[in-house]
Design an enzyme around this catalytic site. Structure first.
Site, PDB file in Angstrom:
ATOM      1  N   TYR A 190      -5.917  26.882  -8.899  1.00 33.73           N
ATOM      2  CA  TYR A 190      -6.955  26.840  -9.463  1.00 33.73           C
ATOM      3  C   TYR A 190      -7.638  25.870  -9.192  1.00 33.73           C
ATOM      4  CZ  TYR A 190     -11.090  26.338 -12.793  1.00 33.73           C
ATOM      5  OH  TYR A 190     -12.055  25.647 -13.170  1.00 33.73           O
ATOM      6  N   LYS A 194     -11.291  25.629  -6.379  1.00 29.59           N
ATOM      7  CA  LYS A 194     -12.806  25.000  -6.547  1.00 29.59           C
ATOM      8  C   LYS A 194     -13.358  23.557  -5.568  1.00 29.59           C
ATOM      9  CE  LYS A 194     -13.391  27.404 -10.278  1.00 29.59           C
ATOM     10  NZ  LYS A 194     -14.582  27.993 -10.244  1.00 29.59           N
TER      11      LYS A 194
END
Length: 337
Positions: A190, A194
């Site tokens: 993840y 980002k």
């Protein structure tokens, strides 16, 4: 010898004060009233909360997501927030994980407004599936980038092309995360996405000045949304332990912070004090939001985040034995050859 130093310090202080005052009183807030706002991930969580808030501000709102049933329910909520009978509120069911469908979704929303590009594109779509890196594989790593980076990058590409071609000074707003400033155990699929969004936003903020297109990026912490409930299903115990003191934000509060930052013209947007500390501490060459406050936030981060990171690292080290037992139960240490 002392006098020149004092004069220099006074000049610097006066210049800083003038910059702060000029920033406070010269910048005009962006008003979404009457503007066409395009919101991806608009059927739930931050995207839905933002779409409702924009509707309450008098904007025309187009929401995009995959699940048509949830979109219909979301559109009903937008209708309940309608301020005038002239507001145009629409939903579009598209998958945004590839370039062609992302471009098609933006095209459909533009056609609904006489072919005119949306004034602002808010990229709220995304998902997380936390886990240990040693348990990931090629599919899950690629999926992490699809859900965290490409789902926004493809829409940004379509919007930038259209705005530049039409010579339209629109706005593109990315949604990153605290984990786009730093990261910790459990977020290997993840956090890289980002961080990549920050890299893209930094580049576009510079490049799209050529077309008078504004770029913003939001770095929220935990948002108590349906997506948060799903990610907790796979989140490692050690990650949950580290995050147990995190107060988090309701989607409505996160949406208010995001929109307020866009209205003020901020590039990096943080929704709370902790976010501002991380932002100022990792700002690099990104523009200040407020010269004086950013200096204060940076000082707090320089001191406080050092102790925070040591505490997190200590917690992880204490978890080693339990982690080894967890992997052993899953036959991780048994050769698969």
């Amino acid at each position: 010898m002392l006098a020149p130093l004092l004069l220099t310090a006074a000049a610097v202080g006066a210049s800083t004060l003038l910059i702060v005052v000029w920033t406070m009183f010269s910048s005009k807030r962006w008003d979404p009233r009457g503007k066409h706002c395009y919101v991806t991930g608009g059927s739930a969580g931050l995207g839905l909360a933002l779409a409702i808030l924009l509707t309450k501000k008098g904007a025309d709102v187009s929401i995009v997501a995959r699940n048509e049933e949830r979109l219909k329910q979301a559109l009903e909520q937008l209708e309940n927030a309608r301020q005038t009978p002239n507001q145009v509120l629409k939903m579009y069911s598209f998958s945004l994980t590839d370039a062609s469908s992302s471009a098609a979704a933006l095209e459909a929303a533009s056609v609904g407004h006489g072919g005119k590009c949306p004034d602002a594109v808010f990229l709220c779509a995304g998902a997380a599936r936390p886990g240990f890196f040693v348990e990931e594989d090629e599919v899950s790593l690629k999926q992490g980038m699809d859900n965290g980076y490409w789902v926004q990058a493809w829409s940004a590409l379509a919007a930038a092309k259209r705005m530049a071609r039409d010579r339209f000074p629109g706005r593109i707003v990315f949604v990153s995360s605290f984990l786009g400033y730093m990261s910790l155990v459990g977020y290997s699929t993840y956090s890289p996405a980002k961080h990549a969004l920050r890299g893209l936003a930094e580049t576009l903020r510079s490049e799209l000045l050529l077309y008078s297109i504004s770029v913003h990026i939001f770095f929220p912490g935990t948002i108590y949304s349906p997506g948060y409930i799903e990610e907790n299903k796979t989140k490692p115990k050690i990650t949950l332990k580290i995050e147990e003191g995190d107060e988090g934000l309701k989607p409505e509060h996160a949406a208010e912070g995001l929109l307020n930052g866009v209205q003020k013209g901020h590039f990096h947007i943080s929704g709370d004090l902790l976010g501002n500390i991380f932002r100022a501490s990792t700002r690099g060459a990104s523009p200040h939001n407020n010269v004086v406050l950013d200096a204060v936030y940076g000082l707090i981060g320089w001191i406080g985040l050092t102790f925070w990171r040591r505490g997190v690292d200590g917690t992880i080290k204490e978890h080693r034995r339990e982690h080894v037992e967890y992997l052993a139960q899953k036959d991780f240490f048994i050769s698969k050859t």
